[in-house]
Scaffold this motif. Structure first.
Motif, PDB file in Angstrom:
ATOM      1  N   PRO A  93       0.792  -0.917  -0.129  1.00  0.00           N
ATOM      2  CA  PRO A  93      -0.149  -0.098   0.027  1.00  0.00           C
ATOM      3  C   PRO A  93       0.857   0.833   0.121  1.00  0.00           C
ATOM      4  O   PRO A  93       1.936   0.863   0.386  1.00  0.00           O
ATOM      5  N   THR A  94       0.413   2.450  -0.671  1.00  0.00           N
ATOM      6  CA  THR A  94       0.607   3.526  -0.393  1.00  0.00           C
ATOM      7  C   THR A  94       1.014   4.419   1.123  1.00  0.00           C
ATOM      8  O   THR A  94       0.523   4.007   2.102  1.00  0.00           O
ATOM      9  N   LEU A  95       2.332   4.682   1.038  1.00  0.00           N
ATOM     10  CA  LEU A  95       2.528   5.126   2.355  1.00  0.00           C
ATOM     11  C   LEU A  95       0.864   6.310   2.733  1.00  0.00           C
ATOM     12  O   LEU A  95       0.729   7.253   2.499  1.00  0.00           O
ATOM     13  N   PRO A  96       1.261   6.079   3.915  1.00  0.00           N
ATOM     14  CA  PRO A  96       0.670   7.393   4.608  1.00  0.00           C
ATOM     15  C   PRO A  96       0.445   8.651   3.915  1.00  0.00           C
ATOM     16  O   PRO A  96       1.963   8.698   4.472  1.00  0.00           O
ATOM     17  N   ARG A  97      -0.241   9.436   4.841  1.00  0.00           N
ATOM     18  CA  ARG A  97      -0.134  11.171   4.555  1.00  0.00           C
ATOM     19  C   ARG A  97       0.824  11.751   5.623  1.00  0.00           C
ATOM     20  O   ARG A  97      -0.140  11.591   6.372  1.00  0.00           O
ATOM     21  N   ALA A 147      -0.807  24.782   9.224  1.00  0.00           N
ATOM     22  CA  ALA A 147      -2.289  24.768   9.248  1.00  0.00           C
ATOM     23  C   ALA A 147      -2.921  24.313   7.783  1.00  0.00           C
ATOM     24  O   ALA A 147      -4.211  23.728   7.935  1.00  0.00           O
ATOM     25  N   ALA A 148      -2.801  25.280   6.767  1.00  0.00           N
ATOM     26  CA  ALA A 148      -2.600  24.149   5.247  1.00  0.00           C
ATOM     27  C   ALA A 148      -2.703  23.648   5.101  1.00  0.00           C
ATOM     28  O   ALA A 148      -2.162  23.898   3.699  1.00  0.00           O
ATOM     29  N   ALA A 149      -2.162  22.659   5.417  1.00  0.00           N
ATOM     30  CA  ALA A 149      -0.825  21.659   4.989  1.00  0.00           C
ATOM     31  C   ALA A 149      -1.905  20.454   3.289  1.00  0.00           C
ATOM     32  O   ALA A 149      -3.205  20.730   3.495  1.00  0.00           O
ATOM     33  N   ILE A 150      -1.015  20.519   2.621  1.00  0.00           N
ATOM     34  CA  ILE A 150      -1.845  19.939   1.369  1.00  0.00           C
ATOM     35  C   ILE A 150      -1.031  18.574   0.995  1.00  0.00           C
ATOM     36  O   ILE A 150       0.286  18.506   1.218  1.00  0.00           O
ATOM     37  N   LEU A 158       3.458  12.540   1.727  1.00  0.00           N
ATOM     38  CA  LEU A 158       3.616  13.939   2.395  1.00  0.00           C
ATOM     39  C   LEU A 158       2.609  15.419   2.385  1.00  0.00           C
ATOM     40  O   LEU A 158       2.341  16.044   1.604  1.00  0.00           O
ATOM     41  N   ASP A 159       2.466  15.740   3.568  1.00  0.00           N
ATOM     42  CA  ASP A 159       1.741  17.272   3.526  1.00  0.00           C
ATOM     43  C   ASP A 159       2.345  18.724   3.743  1.00  0.00           C
ATOM     44  O   ASP A 159       3.447  18.715   4.754  1.00  0.00           O
ATOM     45  N   SER A 207      -5.362  18.752  -2.965  1.00  0.00           N
ATOM     46  CA  SER A 207      -3.795  18.132  -3.300  1.00  0.00           C
ATOM     47  C   SER A 207      -3.312  17.614  -4.472  1.00  0.00           C
ATOM     48  O   SER A 207      -3.221  19.094  -5.418  1.00  0.00           O
ATOM     49  N   GLY A 208      -1.920  17.489  -4.108  1.00  0.00           N
ATOM     50  CA  GLY A 208      -0.917  18.117  -5.357  1.00  0.00           C
ATOM     51  C   GLY A 208      -0.433  16.296  -6.133  1.00  0.00           C
ATOM     52  O   GLY A 208       0.047  15.710  -4.924  1.00  0.00           O
TER      53      GLY A 208
END
Length: 205
Positions: A3-7, A27-30, A161-162, A195-196
């Motif tokens: 599985p993909t690593l968690p965010r 706080a506005a992490a994407i 990553l966030d 997201s990006g």
């Protein structure tokens, strides 16, 4: 299929957000997805991805381990933030002699069993190649980065990553590269999107 690593943003404090709460814009992490591939288009596992957020460089007082089991270093690639103290526990029944001649942290831990009393503090960014003076086939790398925002790609060459919006410095490295230098390029994270992603090719050198 792995599985993909968690965010999550990796830190040397075992996932704690203590250091990250000081980063601007957190706080506005994407959620940002990285996909790394070879020049032939194959997924690149165990690639190091680090994102330096604008602001003064930060160091860590965290701890990490580079173990020896079954006459191998575990993990093969360890990523730490600058200032991290790394221990080298030996879980084998034979003694090891761990060393590095790398400019960022030359050190020499002569024949030992168990865990040396003093860890090695990695206080400069870069890549340290490790070896064992007794078992020549043993080798590993410690990658030191000036940020708590980092991780390694999974078997599919992916990492999430966030990241806060803004202009950041993206650092990349993989064991297939002959030079102990992290590649650097700009990374723009636009504000206001959900997201990006970044698809990147990392060729050996």
């Amino acid at each position: 299929m792995q599985p993909t690593l968690p965010r999550t943003i990796r830190t040397l404090l075992g996932g704690s957000c203590a250091a990250l709460c000081l980063l601007p814009g957190l706080a506005a992490a994407i959620p940002w997805q990285f996909q790394l591939r070879t020049a032939e288009g194959q997924p690149l596992a165990e690639a190091v991805v680090a994102v330096e957020i604008k602001g003064p460089a930060r160091s860590s007082n965290g701890r990490a381990e580079m173990a020896q089991r079954d006459r191998q270093f575990q993990p093969h690639v360890l990523v730490v933030q600058t200032g991290t103290a790394v221990s080298f526990p030996n879980f084998d029944t034979v003694r090891h002699h761990v060393y590095s001649f790398s400019p960022i942290k030359p050190f020499d831990i002569k024949l030992y069993s168990g865990t040396p009393s003093e860890p090695v503090v990695f206080d400069k960014p870069g890549v340290a190649a490790l070896g064992c003076n007794i078992h020549d086939r043993m080798g590993a790398f410690i990658v030191v980065v000036d940020t708590p925002v980092f991780g390694k790609t999974n078997a599919q060459g992916e990492l999430s990553l966030d990241l806060p919006p803004g202009e950041h410095a993206l650092k990349l490295w993989h064991p297939s590269r002959l030079q102990p230098l992290l590649l650097s390029q700009k990374l723009t994270v636009p504000a206001g999107q959900a997201s990006g992603q970044s698809s990147l090719v990392l060729a050996p050198q």
